[in-house]
Design a protein around this motif. Sequence first.
Motif, PDB file in Angstrom:
ATOM      1  N   TYR A 219      35.215   4.602  66.911  1.00  0.00           N
ATOM      2  CA  TYR A 219      36.440   4.350  67.343  1.00  0.00           C
ATOM      3  C   TYR A 219      37.718   5.237  66.574  1.00  0.00           C
ATOM      4  CZ  TYR A 219      34.303  -0.160  68.008  1.00  0.00           C
ATOM      5  OH  TYR A 219      33.433  -1.322  68.678  1.00  0.00           O
ATOM      6  N   VAL A 220      37.367   6.165  65.887  1.00  0.00           N
ATOM      7  CA  VAL A 220      38.229   6.951  65.086  1.00  0.00           C
ATOM      8  C   VAL A 220      38.137   8.390  65.590  1.00  0.00           C
ATOM      9  CG1 VAL A 220      39.205   7.515  62.987  1.00  0.00           C
ATOM     10  CG2 VAL A 220      38.271   5.559  63.135  1.00  0.00           C
ATOM     11  N   VAL A 221      37.059   9.045  65.347  1.00  0.00           N
ATOM     12  CA  VAL A 221      36.758  10.263  65.723  1.00  0.00           C
ATOM     13  C   VAL A 221      36.053  10.666  67.081  1.00  0.00           C
ATOM     14  CG1 VAL A 221      35.695  12.626  64.757  1.00  0.00           C
ATOM     15  CG2 VAL A 221      36.556  10.972  63.321  1.00  0.00           C
ATOM     16  N   LEU A 222      36.929  10.350  68.139  1.00  0.00           N
ATOM     17  CA  LEU A 222      36.108  10.146  69.365  1.00  0.00           C
ATOM     18  C   LEU A 222      35.312  11.206  69.900  1.00  0.00           C
ATOM     19  CD1 LEU A 222      39.594   8.674  70.816  1.00  0.00           C
ATOM     20  CD2 LEU A 222      37.604   7.515  69.536  1.00  0.00           C
ATOM     21  N   SER A 223      34.265  10.761  70.704  1.00  0.00           N
ATOM     22  CA  SER A 223      33.512  11.778  71.430  1.00  0.00           C
ATOM     23  C   SER A 223      34.564  12.400  72.603  1.00  0.00           C
ATOM     24  CB  SER A 223      32.479  11.029  72.013  1.00  0.00           C
ATOM     25  OG  SER A 223      32.999  10.456  73.397  1.00  0.00           O
ATOM     26  N   GLY A 224      33.911  13.753  73.155  1.00  0.00           N
ATOM     27  CA  GLY A 224      34.825  14.126  74.134  1.00  0.00           C
ATOM     28  C   GLY A 224      35.089  13.779  75.346  1.00  0.00           C
ATOM     29  N   SER A 225      34.162  12.853  75.794  1.00  0.00           N
ATOM     30  CA  SER A 225      34.706  11.929  76.988  1.00  0.00           C
ATOM     31  C   SER A 225      35.670  10.760  76.783  1.00  0.00           C
ATOM     32  CB  SER A 225      33.165  11.445  77.737  1.00  0.00           C
ATOM     33  OG  SER A 225      32.831  10.372  76.626  1.00  0.00           O
TER      34      SER A 225
ATOM     35  N   ALA B  66      39.089  15.109  63.597  1.00  0.00           N
ATOM     36  CA  ALA B  66      38.492  15.178  62.002  1.00  0.00           C
ATOM     37  C   ALA B  66      39.153  14.198  61.395  1.00  0.00           C
ATOM     38  CB  ALA B  66      38.481  16.418  61.530  1.00  0.00           C
ATOM     39  N   LEU B  67      38.511  13.554  60.237  1.00  0.00           N
ATOM     40  CA  LEU B  67      39.066  12.344  59.600  1.00  0.00           C
ATOM     41  C   LEU B  67      38.774  12.810  58.085  1.00  0.00           C
ATOM     42  CD1 LEU B  67      40.365   9.634  59.139  1.00  0.00           C
ATOM     43  CD2 LEU B  67      38.114   8.644  58.968  1.00  0.00           C
ATOM     44  N   MET B  68      39.781  13.192  57.238  1.00  0.00           N
ATOM     45  CA  MET B  68      39.570  13.490  55.977  1.00  0.00           C
ATOM     46  C   MET B  68      38.826  14.805  55.791  1.00  0.00           C
ATOM     47  SD  MET B  68      38.747   9.694  53.823  1.00  0.00           S
ATOM     48  CE  MET B  68      37.200  10.066  53.626  1.00  0.00           C
ATOM     49  N   GLY B  69      39.036  15.856  56.972  1.00  0.00           N
ATOM     50  CA  GLY B  69      38.571  16.810  57.136  1.00  0.00           C
ATOM     51  C   GLY B  69      36.995  17.242  57.662  1.00  0.00           C
ATOM     52  N   VAL B  70      36.764  15.905  58.027  1.00  0.00           N
ATOM     53  CA  VAL B  70      35.170  15.986  58.563  1.00  0.00           C
ATOM     54  C   VAL B  70      35.256  15.704  60.087  1.00  0.00           C
ATOM     55  CG1 VAL B  70      32.769  14.842  58.246  1.00  0.00           C
ATOM     56  CG2 VAL B  70      34.387  15.065  56.234  1.00  0.00           C
ATOM     57  N   ASP B  71      34.378  16.465  60.746  1.00  0.00           N
ATOM     58  CA  ASP B  71      34.491  16.249  62.143  1.00  0.00           C
ATOM     59  C   ASP B  71      33.554  15.094  62.535  1.00  0.00           C
ATOM     60  OD1 ASP B  71      31.999  17.362  62.040  1.00  0.00           O
ATOM     61  OD2 ASP B  71      32.729  19.054  63.321  1.00  0.00           O
ATOM     62  N   ARG B  72      33.434  14.971  63.871  1.00  0.00           N
ATOM     63  CA  ARG B  72      32.463  13.866  64.300  1.00  0.00           C
ATOM     64  C   ARG B  72      30.714  14.172  63.699  1.00  0.00           C
ATOM     65  NH1 ARG B  72      30.076  11.174  68.970  1.00  0.00           N
ATOM     66  NH2 ARG B  72      30.939   8.994  68.921  1.00  0.00           N
ATOM     67  N   ASP B  73      30.703  15.318  64.188  1.00  0.00           N
ATOM     68  CA  ASP B  73      29.141  15.653  63.660  1.00  0.00           C
ATOM     69  C   ASP B  73      28.970  15.350  62.098  1.00  0.00           C
ATOM     70  OD1 ASP B  73      28.217  16.132  66.402  1.00  0.00           O
ATOM     71  OD2 ASP B  73      28.860  18.509  66.060  1.00  0.00           O
ATOM     72  N   GLY B  74      30.145  15.795  61.330  1.00  0.00           N
ATOM     73  CA  GLY B  74      29.708  15.482  59.769  1.00  0.00           C
ATOM     74  C   GLY B  74      29.603  14.127  59.682  1.00  0.00           C
TER      75      GLY B  74
ATOM     76  N   ALA C 270      29.434   1.014  53.850  1.00  0.00           N
ATOM     77  CA  ALA C 270      29.596   2.421  53.992  1.00  0.00           C
ATOM     78  C   ALA C 270      29.044   2.866  55.498  1.00  0.00           C
ATOM     79  CB  ALA C 270      29.310   3.359  53.125  1.00  0.00           C
ATOM     80  N   LEU C 271      27.723   2.318  55.717  1.00  0.00           N
ATOM     81  CA  LEU C 271      27.180   2.649  56.859  1.00  0.00           C
ATOM     82  C   LEU C 271      27.687   1.877  58.011  1.00  0.00           C
ATOM     83  CD1 LEU C 271      24.402   4.108  57.616  1.00  0.00           C
ATOM     84  CD2 LEU C 271      23.520   1.668  57.919  1.00  0.00           C
ATOM     85  N   VAL C 272      28.133   0.852  57.884  1.00  0.00           N
ATOM     86  CA  VAL C 272      29.336   0.237  59.060  1.00  0.00           C
ATOM     87  C   VAL C 272      30.312   1.026  59.120  1.00  0.00           C
ATOM     88  CG1 VAL C 272      30.576  -1.805  59.629  1.00  0.00           C
ATOM     89  CG2 VAL C 272      27.991  -2.070  58.718  1.00  0.00           C
ATOM     90  N   GLY C 273      31.125   1.242  58.138  1.00  0.00           N
ATOM     91  CA  GLY C 273      32.175   2.164  57.983  1.00  0.00           C
ATOM     92  C   GLY C 273      32.081   3.472  58.840  1.00  0.00           C
ATOM     93  N   THR C 274      31.042   4.392  58.553  1.00  0.00           N
ATOM     94  CA  THR C 274      30.962   5.527  59.016  1.00  0.00           C
ATOM     95  C   THR C 274      30.657   5.525  60.791  1.00  0.00           C
ATOM     96  OG1 THR C 274      28.636   5.588  58.433  1.00  0.00           O
ATOM     97  CG2 THR C 274      30.422   6.623  57.028  1.00  0.00           C
ATOM     98  N   GLY C 275      29.946   4.245  60.849  1.00  0.00           N
ATOM     99  CA  GLY C 275      29.566   3.783  62.495  1.00  0.00           C
ATOM    100  C   GLY C 275      30.883   3.596  63.201  1.00  0.00           C
TER     101      GLY C 275
END
Length: 124
Positions: A30-36, A49-57, A20-25
């Motif tokens: 690769y999925v919820v990309l940074s602004g740049s 967002a992925l599943m209603g959770v943004d990058r910070d989440g 799960a730690l690797v998956g959230t990494g």
Amino acid sequence: MNKARTNFIIDAVMFLGMMALVGTGYVRKYVVLSGSVSREVYGRKVHMALMGVDRDGWSVIHLYLGYFLLALLVLHIVLHWKQIKAIYSKWIPDSGTRLVITILFVIISVLLVIFPFIISPVII
């Protein structure tokens, strides 16, 4: 519950937690990309967002998974403490050398945890 079964359950949960730690990494990288990165991919900054959770989440989830794994690792070490001491004593028979290595190990461990709070970031 016997010790072998307890160890197996702890190890299995630790493995799932690590996955799960690797998956959230991966989600953050690769999925919820940074602004740049989203600017490069989409031509403008987009909020994702992925599943209603943004990058910070996802960062918070990733952090708490790390805490959870650390707690399980401490429990794992406690349950294997006699074995760890026996192996350590066999590998390093001299008690003075063992003490020095232990102190260095603890210092390095503490520094790895606190380094984000003692090193100032550089604005680039």
